[in-house]
Scaffold this motif. Structure first.
Motif, PDB file in Angstrom:
ATOM      1  N   GLY A  76      12.595  -1.539 -10.314  1.00 47.59           N
ATOM      2  CA  GLY A  76      12.016  -1.561  -8.981  1.00 47.59           C
ATOM      3  C   GLY A  76      11.279  -2.853  -8.708  1.00 47.59           C
ATOM      4  O   GLY A  76      11.160  -3.724  -9.569  1.00 47.59           O
ATOM      5  N   ASP A  77      10.770  -2.952  -7.504  1.00 46.63           N
ATOM      6  CA  ASP A  77      10.014  -4.116  -7.058  1.00 46.63           C
ATOM      7  C   ASP A  77       8.818  -4.320  -7.988  1.00 46.63           C
ATOM      8  O   ASP A  77       8.024  -3.399  -8.199  1.00 46.63           O
ATOM      9  CB  ASP A  77       9.554  -3.876  -5.619  1.00 46.63           C
ATOM     10  N   SER A  78       8.667  -5.521  -8.520  1.00 45.17           N
ATOM     11  CA  SER A  78       7.605  -5.777  -9.504  1.00 45.17           C
ATOM     12  C   SER A  78       6.202  -5.670  -8.917  1.00 45.17           C
ATOM     13  O   SER A  78       5.227  -5.602  -9.664  1.00 45.17           O
ATOM     14  CB  SER A  78       7.804  -7.152 -10.144  1.00 45.17           C
ATOM     15  N   GLY A  91       2.195   6.357   5.131  1.00 46.19           N
ATOM     16  CA  GLY A  91       2.628   7.545   5.864  1.00 46.19           C
ATOM     17  C   GLY A  91       4.133   7.726   5.883  1.00 46.19           C
ATOM     18  O   GLY A  91       4.636   8.666   6.497  1.00 46.19           O
ATOM     19  N   ARG A  92       4.855   6.849   5.198  1.00 45.83           N
ATOM     20  CA  ARG A  92       6.319   6.935   5.197  1.00 45.83           C
ATOM     21  C   ARG A  92       6.802   7.993   4.214  1.00 45.83           C
ATOM     22  O   ARG A  92       6.319   8.095   3.100  1.00 45.83           O
ATOM     23  CB  ARG A  92       6.937   5.589   4.829  1.00 45.83           C
ATOM     24  N   ARG A  93       7.788   8.738   4.645  1.00 43.37           N
ATOM     25  CA  ARG A  93       8.431   9.747   3.806  1.00 43.37           C
ATOM     26  C   ARG A  93       9.806   9.214   3.418  1.00 43.37           C
ATOM     27  O   ARG A  93      10.506   8.623   4.238  1.00 43.37           O
ATOM     28  CB  ARG A  93       8.555  11.056   4.582  1.00 43.37           C
ATOM     29  N   VAL A 108      12.428   3.217  -2.111  1.00 43.39           N
ATOM     30  CA  VAL A 108      11.076   3.349  -2.632  1.00 43.39           C
ATOM     31  C   VAL A 108      10.227   2.171  -2.175  1.00 43.39           C
ATOM     32  O   VAL A 108       9.130   2.358  -1.651  1.00 43.39           O
ATOM     33  CB  VAL A 108      11.079   3.459  -4.169  1.00 43.39           C
ATOM     34  N   ALA A 109      10.731   0.960  -2.341  1.00 43.95           N
ATOM     35  CA  ALA A 109       9.981  -0.234  -1.935  1.00 43.95           C
ATOM     36  C   ALA A 109       9.711  -0.228  -0.448  1.00 43.95           C
ATOM     37  O   ALA A 109       8.598  -0.560  -0.008  1.00 43.95           O
ATOM     38  CB  ALA A 109      10.743  -1.500  -2.338  1.00 43.95           C
ATOM     39  N   GLY A 122       7.100  -2.741   4.683  1.00 45.09           N
ATOM     40  CA  GLY A 122       8.252  -1.869   4.884  1.00 45.09           C
ATOM     41  C   GLY A 122       9.556  -2.595   4.812  1.00 45.09           C
ATOM     42  O   GLY A 122      10.494  -2.283   5.500  1.00 45.09           O
ATOM     43  N   ARG A 123       9.602  -3.607   3.967  1.00 47.63           N
ATOM     44  CA  ARG A 123      10.764  -4.504   3.853  1.00 47.63           C
ATOM     45  C   ARG A 123      12.044  -3.814   4.100  1.00 47.63           C
ATOM     46  O   ARG A 123      12.768  -3.183   3.662  1.00 47.63           O
ATOM     47  CB  ARG A 123      10.787  -5.177   2.497  1.00 47.63           C
TER      48      ARG A 123
END
Length: 142
Positions: A43-45, A103-105, A133-134, A141-142
């Motif tokens: 995942g994103d470091s 707040g993101r699901r 996930v990232a 919110g890339r």
């Protein structure tokens, strides 16, 4: 027979792992692992729970870092299939979480590759949609 005895089957250890995961028991989970582990979560470091770990002591820290990120009681998990071949196991399912800070699901398919010997987990590699996930976790919110 204890959950980590030499007579404990791979399936017994997987059942205990899933029960402790569902219970949110970071210390109990760590107790299932060998002293030396091959742990990898890609995942994103910038996300502090991603990457490699090599010691049992790092297992509980992983969960104590990850779990508080999510809205308590808003997560869902499902393991739909478990495949065991000797000491190797693959678990397939999905996780859904809501991130506190954004707040993101999000929902991601997941697969665990575990190696279990003498009732201890020696390897855990987790595969998921790391982009989803990232995007949910990171402020941009890339």
């Amino acid at each position: 027979m204890s959950a980590t005895s030499p007579t404990c089957t791979v399936q017994d250890t997987i059942s205990r792992f899933l029960a402790l995961l569902a219970a949110g028991d970071a210390e109990g989970l760590a107790g299932l692992f060998a002293d030396d582990v091959d742990w990898f979560v890609p995942g994103d470091s910038s996300l502090p729970w991603t990457g490699a770990r090599s010691r049992r002591e790092e297992v509980s820290a992983y969960f104590r870092t990850l779990w508080p990120v999510f809205v308590e009681g808003a997560s869902e998990s499902e393991i739909g299939h478990i495949v065991v071949d000797g000491d190797e196991a693959a678990l397939f399912g999905r996780f859904t979480h809501t991130v506190k800070s954004t707040g993101r699901r999000f929902t991601t398919p997941v697969a665990f590759h575990l190696t279990i010997r003498d009732g201890r987990i020696e390897r855990l590699h987790l595969f998921e949609d790391t982009l989803a996930v990232a995007q949910a976790m990171l402020p941009t919110g890339r």
